[in-house]
Write an enzyme that holds these catalytic residues in place. Structure first.
Site, PDB file in Angstrom:
ATOM      1  N   CYS A  36      -6.261   0.579   7.237  1.00 51.84           N
ATOM      2  CA  CYS A  36      -6.120   0.957   5.830  1.00 51.84           C
ATOM      3  C   CYS A  36      -7.276   1.866   5.413  1.00 51.84           C
ATOM      4  O   CYS A  36      -8.450   1.498   5.554  1.00 51.84           O
ATOM      5  CB  CYS A  36      -6.099  -0.292   4.954  1.00 51.84           C
ATOM      6  SG  CYS A  36      -5.999   0.053   3.181  1.00 51.84           S
ATOM      7  N   ASP A  72       0.448   3.781   1.715  1.00 51.29           N
ATOM      8  CA  ASP A  72       0.387   4.403   3.034  1.00 51.29           C
ATOM      9  C   ASP A  72       1.790   4.699   3.564  1.00 51.29           C
ATOM     10  O   ASP A  72       2.671   3.836   3.537  1.00 51.29           O
ATOM     11  CB  ASP A  72      -0.350   3.463   4.000  1.00 51.29           C
ATOM     12  CG  ASP A  72      -0.744   4.142   5.297  1.00 51.29           C
ATOM     13  OD1 ASP A  72       0.171   4.565   6.038  1.00 51.29           O
ATOM     14  OD2 ASP A  72      -1.945   4.233   5.588  1.00 51.29           O
ATOM     15  N   CYS A  95       0.839  -1.190   0.000  1.00 49.66           N
ATOM     16  CA  CYS A  95       0.000   0.000   0.000  1.00 49.66           C
ATOM     17  C   CYS A  95       0.880   1.248   0.000  1.00 49.66           C
ATOM     18  O   CYS A  95       1.989   1.247   0.532  1.00 49.66           O
ATOM     19  CB  CYS A  95      -0.906  -0.004   1.228  1.00 49.66           C
ATOM     20  SG  CYS A  95      -2.042   1.406   1.310  1.00 49.66           S
ATOM     21  N   ARG A 141       2.910   4.910   6.434  1.00 51.94           N
ATOM     22  CA  ARG A 141       3.299   4.204   7.664  1.00 51.94           C
ATOM     23  C   ARG A 141       3.813   2.795   7.410  1.00 51.94           C
ATOM     24  O   ARG A 141       4.169   2.085   8.362  1.00 51.94           O
ATOM     25  CB  ARG A 141       2.095   4.137   8.611  1.00 51.94           C
ATOM     26  CG  ARG A 141       1.550   5.488   9.032  1.00 51.94           C
ATOM     27  CD  ARG A 141       0.190   5.356   9.679  1.00 51.94           C
ATOM     28  NE  ARG A 141      -0.814   4.886   8.721  1.00 51.94           N
ATOM     29  CZ  ARG A 141      -2.084   4.631   9.045  1.00 51.94           C
ATOM     30  NH1 ARG A 141      -2.487   4.785  10.301  1.00 51.94           N
ATOM     31  NH2 ARG A 141      -2.933   4.218   8.117  1.00 51.94           N
ATOM     32  N   HIS A 145      -2.339  -3.827   5.341  1.00 49.26           N
ATOM     33  CA  HIS A 145      -2.024  -3.359   6.691  1.00 49.26           C
ATOM     34  C   HIS A 145      -3.287  -2.957   7.439  1.00 49.26           C
ATOM     35  O   HIS A 145      -4.332  -2.679   6.835  1.00 49.26           O
ATOM     36  CB  HIS A 145      -1.056  -2.172   6.640  1.00 49.26           C
ATOM     37  CG  HIS A 145      -1.624  -0.952   5.983  1.00 49.26           C
ATOM     38  ND1 HIS A 145      -2.288   0.038   6.675  1.00 49.26           N
ATOM     39  CD2 HIS A 145      -1.652  -0.571   4.679  1.00 49.26           C
ATOM     40  CE1 HIS A 145      -2.679   0.979   5.834  1.00 49.26           C
ATOM     41  NE2 HIS A 145      -2.306   0.636   4.620  1.00 49.26           N
TER      42      HIS A 145
END
Length: 203
Positions: free
Chosen positions: A108, A51, A49, A53, A105
């Site tokens: 999400c 993302d 992803c 993080r 994750h």
């Protein structure tokens, strides 16, 4: 009177951070960058992803050159999507990775959005439609879960399993699985604990 200190510009922060990284790395190993300057030899293709993080090299304690990477919103792999399939063809057919990881994750945003039908605009609506289809096809199972967090997590798991299946549908991947033992794996990264969990992706 307290003097106002302007925040560091984010681009400048990146450039400063890069200089610090290069300096520390060369101090520890003067030949480090030369070791992979001419050619990359990653053993793993990571589909994750976008993302911020979930940086794959950080969470796996890997070094530059060890992981070939493709990231998008909610780690979606569609059989008819040229971006992911081009990455698969190149990483498997040219770079010759030995493993493929699809990693979702917790927390999400794409999975959370898929729990509803809010209009996110034409591009995002189209992109997360596969996750919304997963929600609809597993609605009975999801309704038994007590919180949106658990429902979102289940959509994350289902989406990883779906993407693994679509990775295995790629012709280059199929050839490598049969010819040289390439394997495909599904993980979920738990942001609160920082740990990866392997999913059962056997068909």
């Amino acid at each position: 009177m307290k003097q106002h200190v302007p925040p560091v510009d984010q681009i400048e922060r990146i450039l400063q951070g890069n200089k610090a990284h290069a300096r520390r790395t060369l101090e520890a190993d003067p030949e480090f960058f030369k070791g992979y300057a001419d050619k990359q030899r990653p053993g793993v293709l990571w589909i994750g992803c976008a993302d911020s993080r979930v940086p794959e090299t950080t969470i796996s304690d890997s070094k530059p050159g060890e992981i070939f990477v493709h990231r998008n919103i909610a780690n979606v792999v569609n059989t008819d999507e040229v971006g992911a399939n081009s990455v698969l063809d190149f990483a498997v057919g040219n770079v010759k990775v030995q493993k493929i990881v699809v990693c979702g994750h917790t927390n999400c945003g794409g999975a959370a959005a898929a729990l509803g039908d809010a209009n996110l605009g034409p591009n995002l609506n189209k992109w997360i439609e596969p996750l919304r289809e997963l929600r609809k096809s597993h609605q009975g199972e999801l309704d038994k879960l007590k919180t949106d967090y658990l429902r979102g997590l289940r959509v994350v798991e289902l989406n990883v399993q779906r993407s693994v299946k679509n990775v295995k549908a790629n012709a280059t991947v199929q050839q490598a699985m049969k010819g040289r033992g390439l394997t495909v794996h599904g993980f979920v990264y738990d942001i609160p604990t920082g740990e990866l969990r392997a999913l059962d992706t056997a068909e």
